[in-house]
Design an enzyme around this catalytic site. Sequence first.
Site, PDB file in Angstrom:
ATOM      1  N   ARG A 131      -6.224 -35.968 -26.077  1.00 50.98           N
ATOM      2  CA  ARG A 131      -6.770 -35.089 -27.124  1.00 50.98           C
ATOM      3  C   ARG A 131      -5.620 -34.352 -27.795  1.00 50.98           C
ATOM      4  O   ARG A 131      -4.877 -33.624 -27.130  1.00 50.98           O
ATOM      5  CB  ARG A 131      -7.740 -34.086 -26.517  1.00 50.98           C
ATOM      6  CG  ARG A 131      -8.430 -33.169 -27.528  1.00 50.98           C
ATOM      7  CD  ARG A 131      -9.299 -32.134 -26.814  1.00 50.98           C
ATOM      8  NE  ARG A 131     -10.229 -32.787 -25.897  1.00 50.98           N
ATOM      9  CZ  ARG A 131     -10.856 -32.163 -24.911  1.00 50.98           C
ATOM     10  NH1 ARG A 131     -10.628 -30.876 -24.689  1.00 50.98           N
ATOM     11  NH2 ARG A 131     -11.686 -32.820 -24.131  1.00 50.98           N
ATOM     12  N   HIS A 175      -5.911 -32.590 -21.363  1.00 55.11           N
ATOM     13  CA  HIS A 175      -6.115 -33.811 -22.154  1.00 55.11           C
ATOM     14  C   HIS A 175      -4.932 -34.086 -23.079  1.00 55.11           C
ATOM     15  O   HIS A 175      -4.617 -35.243 -23.369  1.00 55.11           O
ATOM     16  CB  HIS A 175      -7.380 -33.684 -23.000  1.00 55.11           C
ATOM     17  CG  HIS A 175      -8.665 -33.911 -22.264  1.00 55.11           C
ATOM     18  ND1 HIS A 175      -9.203 -35.170 -22.075  1.00 55.11           N
ATOM     19  CD2 HIS A 175      -9.521 -33.050 -21.686  1.00 55.11           C
ATOM     20  CE1 HIS A 175     -10.348 -35.060 -21.419  1.00 55.11           C
ATOM     21  NE2 HIS A 175     -10.570 -33.777 -21.161  1.00 55.11           N
ATOM     22  N   ASP A 182     -12.420 -37.969 -19.658  1.00 57.89           N
ATOM     23  CA  ASP A 182     -13.808 -37.680 -19.313  1.00 57.89           C
ATOM     24  C   ASP A 182     -14.557 -39.001 -19.265  1.00 57.89           C
ATOM     25  O   ASP A 182     -14.472 -39.795 -20.215  1.00 57.89           O
ATOM     26  CB  ASP A 182     -14.444 -36.775 -20.361  1.00 57.89           C
ATOM     27  CG  ASP A 182     -13.722 -35.451 -20.522  1.00 57.89           C
ATOM     28  OD1 ASP A 182     -13.151 -34.969 -19.527  1.00 57.89           O
ATOM     29  OD2 ASP A 182     -13.731 -34.900 -21.638  1.00 57.89           O
ATOM     30  N   GLU A 264     -16.632 -29.684 -13.943  1.00 54.83           N
ATOM     31  CA  GLU A 264     -17.136 -30.758 -14.805  1.00 54.83           C
ATOM     32  C   GLU A 264     -17.120 -32.072 -14.042  1.00 54.83           C
ATOM     33  O   GLU A 264     -16.043 -32.599 -13.733  1.00 54.83           O
ATOM     34  CB  GLU A 264     -16.271 -30.872 -16.070  1.00 54.83           C
ATOM     35  CG  GLU A 264     -16.317 -29.617 -16.930  1.00 54.83           C
ATOM     36  CD  GLU A 264     -15.278 -29.596 -18.040  1.00 54.83           C
ATOM     37  OE1 GLU A 264     -15.421 -28.743 -18.938  1.00 54.83           O
ATOM     38  OE2 GLU A 264     -14.341 -30.417 -18.008  1.00 54.83           O
ATOM     39  N   HIS A 267     -14.713 -34.966 -15.523  1.00 54.51           N
ATOM     40  CA  HIS A 267     -13.329 -34.666 -15.917  1.00 54.51           C
ATOM     41  C   HIS A 267     -12.352 -34.998 -14.791  1.00 54.51           C
ATOM     42  O   HIS A 267     -12.458 -34.452 -13.683  1.00 54.51           O
ATOM     43  CB  HIS A 267     -13.266 -33.171 -16.262  1.00 54.51           C
ATOM     44  CG  HIS A 267     -11.916 -32.658 -16.659  1.00 54.51           C
ATOM     45  ND1 HIS A 267     -11.649 -32.174 -17.913  1.00 54.51           N
ATOM     46  CD2 HIS A 267     -10.759 -32.519 -15.957  1.00 54.51           C
ATOM     47  CE1 HIS A 267     -10.380 -31.754 -17.967  1.00 54.51           C
ATOM     48  NE2 HIS A 267      -9.833 -31.957 -16.795  1.00 54.51           N
TER      49      HIS A 267
END
Length: 285
Positions: A131, A175, A182, A264, A267
């Site tokens: 990301r 990320h 994910d 999460e 993740h």
Amino acid sequence: MRLLIALMAGLLLAACGGPAQPAPPSSASATARAAGPSSPSPSPSPASSPAGSPSASSAPLPPGFVSVTDVDDSILLDIRYATAHNFVGRPVTGYLAPRCLLARQAAEALHRVQQSALARGYSLKVYDCYRPQRAVDDFVHWSGDADQRMKAEFYPQVDKSALFDDGYIGGPTAHSRGSTLDLTLVALPGRTGPAYHPGDPLVSCTAPAAQRFPDDTIDMGTGFDCFDPLAHTAAAGVSAAQRADRDLLTGLMSAGGFANYPKEWWHYTLADEPFPDTYYDFPVA
């Protein structure tokens, strides 16, 4: 005011941020290693971030990065931030194509996990990989506006103003270092579900699987990017079957060298990541 405080404090926060990370390097250093300049952080319109843009598909990657499909084209992709089906309700800045980009070591480790999953009758399905920092900035920008169009699905029980304080959005995100992703599991042979269209009715990510948006995955107890305590990996409120599904994913990923972020279930980060101190900003293209 919340956004101003967050920015002044250097808390550049992003969804799926995971536990607190050290501040990223200076923009000059990051740009040199990320093979691309930083971009401004205003929120894009879908037209400004065209998923699958033909001109973007051949964009070169910085040294050490690969597209996961070049390593293992059997891994399923549903890159949500290149679409409107995510918690902001539009394509996110920096996502010009629905690609999963990772550091090569992470991609090769993920290939080994996929081989183990296939042997058990499952396939990995990836929602997000590398990301760019500009996407992190976009999430910060979003956090300070009044847009709550996706609240009913992604954060139905949490006030938007509390997403930072409650730890559902955090960062700077792992990320951006290229070894975090994910993902979930699909029971083979899988099936093609309906596409999401902006304006479709939204159902809470904590609703029973038969009521949530159908994306052909096994039932983990919540949808992806669900800002709710039920999404914590060890949440007590899930059923025995959902617990077994989470344990299956955790076992496969752990055996492949990935560590889970406890808040999460989707993740994971490669334990021995190759770029632990660099936060990149080249676009996903």
